[in-house]
Design a protein around this motif. Structure first.
Motif, PDB file in Angstrom:
ATOM      1  N   ARG A  73      -2.371  10.918  -1.166  1.00  0.00           N
ATOM      2  CA  ARG A  73      -1.867   9.841  -0.267  1.00  0.00           C
ATOM      3  C   ARG A  73      -2.617   9.468   1.495  1.00  0.00           C
ATOM      4  N   ALA A  95      -6.233   8.434  -0.043  1.00  0.00           N
ATOM      5  CA  ALA A  95      -6.280   7.294  -0.466  1.00  0.00           C
ATOM      6  C   ALA A  95      -6.375   5.681   0.213  1.00  0.00           C
ATOM      7  N   LEU A  96      -5.573   6.211   1.523  1.00  0.00           N
ATOM      8  CA  LEU A  96      -5.093   4.735   2.085  1.00  0.00           C
ATOM      9  C   LEU A  96      -6.540   5.261   2.785  1.00  0.00           C
ATOM     10  N   ASP A 134      -0.701   7.808  -5.889  1.00  0.00           N
ATOM     11  CA  ASP A 134      -1.819   8.816  -5.743  1.00  0.00           C
ATOM     12  C   ASP A 134      -1.164  10.034  -5.155  1.00  0.00           C
ATOM     13  N   TRP A 175      -5.924   1.030   1.282  1.00  0.00           N
ATOM     14  CA  TRP A 175      -5.646   1.353   0.114  1.00  0.00           C
ATOM     15  C   TRP A 175      -6.453   0.495  -1.275  1.00  0.00           C
ATOM     16  N   ALA A 217       0.701  -1.454   0.015  1.00  0.00           N
ATOM     17  CA  ALA A 217       0.095   0.262   0.173  1.00  0.00           C
ATOM     18  C   ALA A 217       0.721   1.011   0.149  1.00  0.00           C
ATOM     19  N   CYS A 249       2.488   1.407  -3.115  1.00  0.00           N
ATOM     20  CA  CYS A 249       1.481   2.390  -4.509  1.00  0.00           C
ATOM     21  C   CYS A 249       1.448   3.377  -4.012  1.00  0.00           C
ATOM     22  N   THR A 250       1.220   3.758  -3.070  1.00  0.00           N
ATOM     23  CA  THR A 250       0.357   5.533  -2.717  1.00  0.00           C
ATOM     24  C   THR A 250       1.665   6.481  -3.061  1.00  0.00           C
TER      25      THR A 250
END
Length: 288
Positions: free
Chosen positions: A63, A66-67, A59, A163, A51, A54-55
């Motif tokens: 960020r 997104a989490l 993202d 995520w 996660a 990828c963030t």
């Protein structure tokens, strides 16, 4: 899909590499209690690492949102986290009751079980088993829920619900839950094959574990949807803490009658899904 693919490669790759190391060093428990706990905890970090990567890559500029760490009021997070803590208590209690009814086994005596465990360990505990059980339920269980919540916030749930879930919302709530639930269950495969939760069942255990996580996922997903990542982590933390304690109230907690993890738990979880559907529908109408 590229972002989801990267997430899955990292989450599964890291965790399964740790699981391979556990197997190579003798399997679950062979390293001693503390080392085994440390290895399992490290394995649980796979989804979180995925996660975070990828963030950072996909993202930028959003960020925290997104989490699931932004976009919810403090009151909403607190209210849904409290609800998320209570749901596993209710489900596990109903699962024990369903197991007793379906299996016909007598209710377990947790005080006698604790007494036998103390006798077997030859420990000198300055209190009777009944008092020890009361302390465990009144103090140990809430502390366990809180500790599990914090750890799962920065490990598994950061990945699965933090995520991945929002990335799949375009599928619709129920298809998203199916995908996340199956992935979540299969991720456990290496340790289930080593005897985790379903000792001796092998690939049947993996299938049951995947069914278990798939049925639980709508509950976690609703908590994430309404209360953010902390609420989802709270539900997972409470589940991990309460499920083990609930087995004290069964006289023969083996598959398929092992309470929340067995047939009783699966039946209760399935029965609750229509309530989630009705609840979400009502929430959408009120929001409109």
């Amino acid at each position: 899909m590229r972002a989801v693919t990267v997430f899955l490669l990292i989450a599964f790759g890291f965790s399964w590499l740790v699981a391979w190391q556990i197997q190579a060093s003798g399997g679950l428990g062979a390293q001693g209690p503390l080392a085994s706990l440390a290895m399992l905890s490290l394995m649980m970090m796979g989804p979180a690492i995925a996660a975070i990567v990828c963030t950072l890559v996909f993202d930028r500029g959003r960020r925290l949102a997104a989490l699931g760490l932004r976009g919810f009021s403090a009151w909403t997070v607190a209210r849904w986290t409290a609800i998320a803590w209570l749901i596993p208590v209710l489900v596990c209690g109903l699962a024990v009751a369903a197991t007793l009814v379906l299996s016909g086994q007598p209710m377990g005596d947790p005080v006698a079980l604790i007494a036998s465990q103390l006798a077997a360990s030859d420990q000198d505990v300055p209190m009777d088993p009944g008092t020890l059980l009361a302390i465990q339920l009144a103090v140990g269980l809430p502390v366990g829920i809180a500790v599990n919540t914090v750890f799962l916030l920065v490990s598994e749930e950061l990945g699965w619900r933090g995520w991945l879930q929002p990335r799949l919302t375009a599928l619709g709530f129920w298809p998203m839950c199916l995908v996340v639930g199956v992935l979540w269950g299969l991720w456990h495969a290496p340790i289930v094959l080593m005897g985790y939760n379903y000792p001796g069942l092998g690939w049947t255990g993996v299938a049951v574990m995947t069914l278990f996580t798939t049925l639980w996922t709508p509950y976690h997903a609703l908590a994430r949807e309404r209360g953010g990542l902390l609420a989802a982590a709270g539900m997972h933390g409470a589940l991990n803490a309460v499920a083990g304690v609930s087995l004290l109230f069964l006289s023969a907690p083996q598959w398929p009658w092992n309470g929340p993890l067995g047939v009783g738990g699966l039946v209760v979880l399935a029965a609750g899904l229509p309530l989630i559907a009705v609840g979400r529908s009502g929430m959408k109408k009120r929001a409109a």
